[in-house]
Design a protein around this motif. Sequence first.
Motif, PDB file in Angstrom:
ATOM      1  N   THR A 198     -33.873 -17.003   3.047  1.00 46.68           N
ATOM      2  CA  THR A 198     -34.818 -16.297   3.915  1.00 46.68           C
ATOM      3  C   THR A 198     -35.039 -14.895   3.344  1.00 46.68           C
ATOM      4  O   THR A 198     -34.543 -14.584   2.269  1.00 46.68           O
ATOM      5  N   THR A 199     -35.766 -14.073   4.087  1.00 52.45           N
ATOM      6  CA  THR A 199     -35.947 -12.691   3.625  1.00 52.45           C
ATOM      7  C   THR A 199     -34.870 -11.767   4.189  1.00 52.45           C
ATOM      8  O   THR A 199     -34.899 -10.567   3.929  1.00 52.45           O
ATOM      9  N   GLY A 200     -33.954 -12.293   4.971  1.00 52.14           N
ATOM     10  CA  GLY A 200     -32.902 -11.434   5.499  1.00 52.14           C
ATOM     11  C   GLY A 200     -32.472 -11.889   6.874  1.00 52.14           C
ATOM     12  O   GLY A 200     -32.888 -12.948   7.364  1.00 52.14           O
ATOM     13  N   ILE A 201     -31.626 -11.077   7.478  1.00 50.60           N
ATOM     14  CA  ILE A 201     -31.016 -11.480   8.739  1.00 50.60           C
ATOM     15  C   ILE A 201     -32.048 -11.574   9.862  1.00 50.60           C
ATOM     16  O   ILE A 201     -31.983 -12.477  10.706  1.00 50.60           O
ATOM     17  N   HIS A 202     -33.030 -10.684   9.862  1.00 53.38           N
ATOM     18  CA  HIS A 202     -34.052 -10.756  10.904  1.00 53.38           C
ATOM     19  C   HIS A 202     -34.769 -12.106  10.866  1.00 53.38           C
ATOM     20  O   HIS A 202     -34.920 -12.765  11.888  1.00 53.38           O
ATOM     21  N   GLN A 203     -35.209 -12.500   9.663  1.00 50.83           N
ATOM     22  CA  GLN A 203     -35.925 -13.767   9.578  1.00 50.83           C
ATOM     23  C   GLN A 203     -35.005 -14.960   9.863  1.00 50.83           C
ATOM     24  O   GLN A 203     -35.415 -15.920  10.505  1.00 50.83           O
ATOM     25  N   GLU A 299     -23.554 -16.834  13.757  1.00 53.32           N
ATOM     26  CA  GLU A 299     -22.564 -15.916  13.197  1.00 53.32           C
ATOM     27  C   GLU A 299     -23.274 -14.971  12.226  1.00 53.32           C
ATOM     28  O   GLU A 299     -23.740 -15.391  11.168  1.00 53.32           O
ATOM     29  N   ASP A 300     -23.359 -13.721  12.596  1.00 53.87           N
ATOM     30  CA  ASP A 300     -24.013 -12.720  11.758  1.00 53.87           C
ATOM     31  C   ASP A 300     -22.947 -12.025  10.907  1.00 53.87           C
ATOM     32  O   ASP A 300     -22.137 -11.264  11.408  1.00 53.87           O
ATOM     33  N   ASP A 301     -22.959 -12.325   9.622  1.00 56.07           N
ATOM     34  CA  ASP A 301     -21.924 -11.817   8.704  1.00 56.07           C
ATOM     35  C   ASP A 301     -22.591 -10.829   7.750  1.00 56.07           C
ATOM     36  O   ASP A 301     -22.783 -11.090   6.579  1.00 56.07           O
ATOM     37  N   TYR A 302     -22.935  -9.666   8.293  1.00 59.07           N
ATOM     38  CA  TYR A 302     -23.880  -8.774   7.610  1.00 59.07           C
ATOM     39  C   TYR A 302     -23.251  -7.909   6.528  1.00 59.07           C
ATOM     40  O   TYR A 302     -23.935  -7.454   5.630  1.00 59.07           O
ATOM     41  N   ASP A 303     -21.960  -7.615   6.602  1.00 57.73           N
ATOM     42  CA  ASP A 303     -21.424  -6.710   5.576  1.00 57.73           C
ATOM     43  C   ASP A 303     -19.932  -6.881   5.318  1.00 57.73           C
ATOM     44  O   ASP A 303     -19.275  -5.945   4.845  1.00 57.73           O
ATOM     45  N   SER A 330     -26.916 -11.791   4.097  1.00 59.53           N
ATOM     46  CA  SER A 330     -28.007 -11.172   3.349  1.00 59.53           C
ATOM     47  C   SER A 330     -27.488 -10.416   2.139  1.00 59.53           C
ATOM     48  O   SER A 330     -26.319 -10.033   2.091  1.00 59.53           O
ATOM     49  N   PHE A 331     -28.366 -10.211   1.160  1.00 59.78           N
ATOM     50  CA  PHE A 331     -28.026  -9.389   0.011  1.00 59.78           C
ATOM     51  C   PHE A 331     -28.438  -7.928   0.210  1.00 59.78           C
ATOM     52  O   PHE A 331     -28.355  -7.135  -0.717  1.00 59.78           O
ATOM     53  N   GLY A 332     -28.900  -7.616   1.420  1.00 60.94           N
ATOM     54  CA  GLY A 332     -29.402  -6.267   1.674  1.00 60.94           C
ATOM     55  C   GLY A 332     -28.358  -5.185   1.497  1.00 60.94           C
ATOM     56  O   GLY A 332     -28.651  -4.111   0.976  1.00 60.94           O
ATOM     57  N   LYS A 333     -27.134  -5.452   1.928  1.00 61.02           N
ATOM     58  CA  LYS A 333     -26.086  -4.436   1.801  1.00 61.02           C
ATOM     59  C   LYS A 333     -25.366  -4.562   0.460  1.00 61.02           C
ATOM     60  O   LYS A 333     -24.921  -3.579  -0.111  1.00 61.02           O
ATOM     61  N   THR A 334     -25.185  -5.791  -0.044  1.00 64.76           N
ATOM     62  CA  THR A 334     -24.412  -5.959  -1.264  1.00 64.76           C
ATOM     63  C   THR A 334     -25.222  -5.584  -2.508  1.00 64.76           C
ATOM     64  O   THR A 334     -24.658  -5.100  -3.477  1.00 64.76           O
ATOM     65  N   LEU A 339     -34.648  -5.723  -1.530  1.00 67.10           N
ATOM     66  CA  LEU A 339     -34.729  -7.025  -2.192  1.00 67.10           C
ATOM     67  C   LEU A 339     -35.280  -8.101  -1.268  1.00 67.10           C
ATOM     68  O   LEU A 339     -36.024  -8.978  -1.674  1.00 67.10           O
ATOM     69  N   ARG A 340     -34.904  -8.011  -0.012  1.00 66.54           N
ATOM     70  CA  ARG A 340     -35.339  -8.986   1.006  1.00 66.54           C
ATOM     71  C   ARG A 340     -35.005 -10.427   0.624  1.00 66.54           C
ATOM     72  O   ARG A 340     -35.878 -11.299   0.578  1.00 66.54           O
ATOM     73  N   ILE A 341     -33.742 -10.656   0.325  1.00 65.57           N
ATOM     74  CA  ILE A 341     -33.271 -12.034   0.201  1.00 65.57           C
ATOM     75  C   ILE A 341     -32.022 -12.188   1.064  1.00 65.57           C
ATOM     76  O   ILE A 341     -31.073 -11.417   0.938  1.00 65.57           O
ATOM     77  N   GLY A 342     -32.078 -13.136   1.952  1.00 70.31           N
ATOM     78  CA  GLY A 342     -30.951 -13.458   2.807  1.00 70.31           C
ATOM     79  C   GLY A 342     -30.811 -14.966   2.860  1.00 70.31           C
ATOM     80  O   GLY A 342     -31.481 -15.693   2.112  1.00 70.31           O
TER      81      GLY A 342
END
Lengths: 495, 495
Positions: A198-203, A299-303, A330-334, A339-342
């Motif tokens: 996806t494009t990230g956690i929101h999507q 399960e939101d595993d954001y960071d 998502s790859f937003g934090k890492t 980048l917008r890839i989740g």
Amino acid sequence: MRASMLSDWLAQRIERTGGQPIYRQLYGLLQQAILSRELPAGTKVPSSRLLASELGLGRNTVTQVYEQLALEGYVWSATGQGTFVSDSAPDEIVGAESAARNAAPAEPRVLSARGARLLQGAGVSQRQGGAFMPGVPDASRFPAAVWNRLQSKYWRRLRPDLLTYAPGGGLPKLRQVLADYLRTSRSVHCTPEQIIVTTGIHQSIDLAVRLLSDSGDVIWTEDPCYWGVRSVLQVSGLSLKAIPVDAEGINPSADDLADPPKLMLVTPSHQYPLGMVMSLARRRMLLEFARQNGCWIIEDDYDSEFRYGSRPLASLQGLDTAGQVIYVGSFGKTLFPGLRIGYIVVPEGLSASFATASAELYREGQLLQQAVLSEFIAEGHFTSHIRRMRGIYGQRRQILLDTIRKRYGDALEIVGGDAGLHLVLRLPDGVDDREVAKTALGVNIVVRPLSGYFLRPGRDMSGLLIGYGCVPEEEIGPAFEKLAAVLDPALGIRG
Amino acid sequence: MRASMLSDWLAQRIERTGGQPIYRQLYGLLQQAILSRELPAGTKVPSSRLLASELGLGRNTVTQVYEQLALEGYVWSATGQGTFVSDSAPDEIVGAESAARNAAPAEPRVLSARGARLLQGAGVSQRQGGAFMPGVPDASRFPAAVWNRLQSKYWRRLRPDLLTYAPGGGLPKLRQVLADYLRTSRSVHCTPEQIIVTTGIHQSIDLAVRLLSDSGDVIWTEDPCYWGVRSVLQVSGLSLKAIPVDAEGINPSADDLADPPKLMLVTPSHQYPLGMVMSLARRRMLLEFARQNGCWIIEDDYDSEFRYGSRPLASLQGLDTAGQVIYVGSFGKTLFPGLRIGYIVVPEGLSASFATASAELYREGQLLQQAVLSEFIAEGHFTSHIRRMRGIYGQRRQILLDTIRKRYGDALEIVGGDAGLHLVLRLPDGVDDREVAKTALGVNIVVRPLSGYFLRPGRDMSGLLIGYGCVPEEEIGPAFEKLAAVLDPALGIRG
């Protein structure tokens, strides 16, 4: 205006030098004359040959303009008879009278109820970096040269199949390396097919709630929780029920448990924003409760990649044997937020539905970037970048902790500093954290008020989210001094 | 198992060579022993020193595993007394009994009603190219070298501000060049601030309907219309009212007009999929009707750059003086679909709300790509690429038209071939176009059945959408022969 005067009228208005192209001017002027009724309906306009010669233009130009006007309905031609101005008056609004009679007056043009609520609750900031923006990683340390090398390789040998729409689910190669990574480092058990890019956690969350719930369904969220997720849930028509957290994570009461929701959204590895880890007992209780009552757990595993002093925790998904957990990351934090890839990991039976729905709803692409990311991971750059950044963030965290302790000793409690990119500085009850955050913004310091993350009125706690991820080491001390200068008066400390 | 047997139990299971890292193995085995109750709650585990020596491992390894297990709640330590297995039984589900008594049995784990409907109506294809996929441009002609040069420039001088989250609305520079482009080529009147950069038409429409309508509101769509948009509208809870189109575009009846909708979604420049242009009279009627009744018009201008034999048409937005039109467009067809950059132009008073809501809902990024695109446009590559592709697509269209005519003469009507990347081959009533499309897929030819684009049962027409955009010139003839071989029997023509 009579048709015979048209040439003069146009000649006076066409700018021969410096203006728009003649074609556009002629088109615009004729359009204007027709819309304003200066050229009334039924008027026969000069032939293209005549008009061209009178204006000193090429005949082709005039012909093209006439054709364009005809195509758009401004004029019409009758073979052998010439070109006439159309009746461009609006079609009569048949039935409008009765509508006006029956209906209430036209509503004012404002946002919808859900739109207005979304904006009222909007938590997004115009600032996306600097001290002490929470949740933002340091993109300046990203290995740009490596990325550029991989990316250029793909662009040099153009692969049209990577430039088109993504089939549902994303690039198979990325799903493959992701499945390996998630199994090894997050104890997520899945096949590549269960992963939807996806494009990230929101999507990811938007997709899950649209496929698994209907408008009016209840979702449990942790209280406090991330503002962005709240908005995504609300515009999808879900009814949010805020469940308090304790030291072991989300903590539903007996009354809550007696009334199972359709979905719940939790952050077991690192509660957002308070930072505690959900206990094993609580995890197993949630899984059992969900199994008994047929609810979904997101399960939101954001960071959780950034955990200091201990390894990242295993996921809730890895404990799930009944296929009730939807895992999102998502790859937003890492890597970097832009980048917008989740990704979303779904139970086995749902993977085809999620892949199709994702393509149907979002019509995604970005396969070339996904290919670049796959290689970046496969060549080991991803894990070494995480390792390096964990060191950097850990150091920044320590500097911030030391700075706070030096200034305030143990007078203020620090919460949730074991992982992630921010910590929470608790403030005494009664201190208006929103006011502090607002004043701090005046001296160019971004902190977020903890109370803003709570959903239940009266249950909120006062505090500040202080992000250290994107603040260079040498700036942490001076920036905290600025914040302290704002904080002291609020705490009743005199300078 | 007694604690004293633990070392042996572990020693038998740890793979010294070729397995996972010892740390992970030890962690996994202990976790398994605890979850399976082989190590019952309360068991005191050997000290890290003892276990390390018995297993021949470094003490640090064992200490780390114990710490990790403690953090996750599998074990707990009492200072000076040792480490004990936690009670990892699930928390009692307080109240579950009463829930089970009162509630219906757990619902089966299926999709929600909106999710099921979405999947049932899904139109997305697994194929994203080849003869005769409609709506897909030819990405192999994209000037990749130019793009790569611009992109590498940005990656070489890393700009962290372009790697973070996008503030609402997108990169200012892109909004600026877009405003110029849209004014010049599409007669869209707007300031850069009125432009919100999105990932494409799906997201633009999603944003507009969520901000401007509530669940249950009515939206008019053209009948037939694009399947993807239908899905986006339906999952947002809108009630779709299909309004037939005639030669002048959407054609509401007196009854329709007596009952104004909240929104309407139209394709005035190039009706999708039939290809007609909305007449000026119809445009003005719609604008006046919308003004009187306070409805919003979403203008979907998805591909009007590719028009053969005449210039692109002016937009409906350019005629709107009351601020009722929301204009949406995308670079998906003009550049390449996978880019995922589109835009929405909103009335002046709404730009701040749309920008904020976009950041809040989608948390977008991709600023670096937006910067690259801005330069690509500013340096003139965009318009020259469009010009070049218009030539290529025009040629392919001509080859396809000639091929069809050669085979079928005037027996089959061709509709909507003046613009875009596809045309519609009408089939006689009664010919099952879905069946034809399905059979064609069997010989590796993608066509879409026209009837699938209609919403009102019984109003549909039979036909095939034939895309020529992504089919090389020399493949058009042979591919059409394959299609004709499928079509002939359906038409009652014998080979």
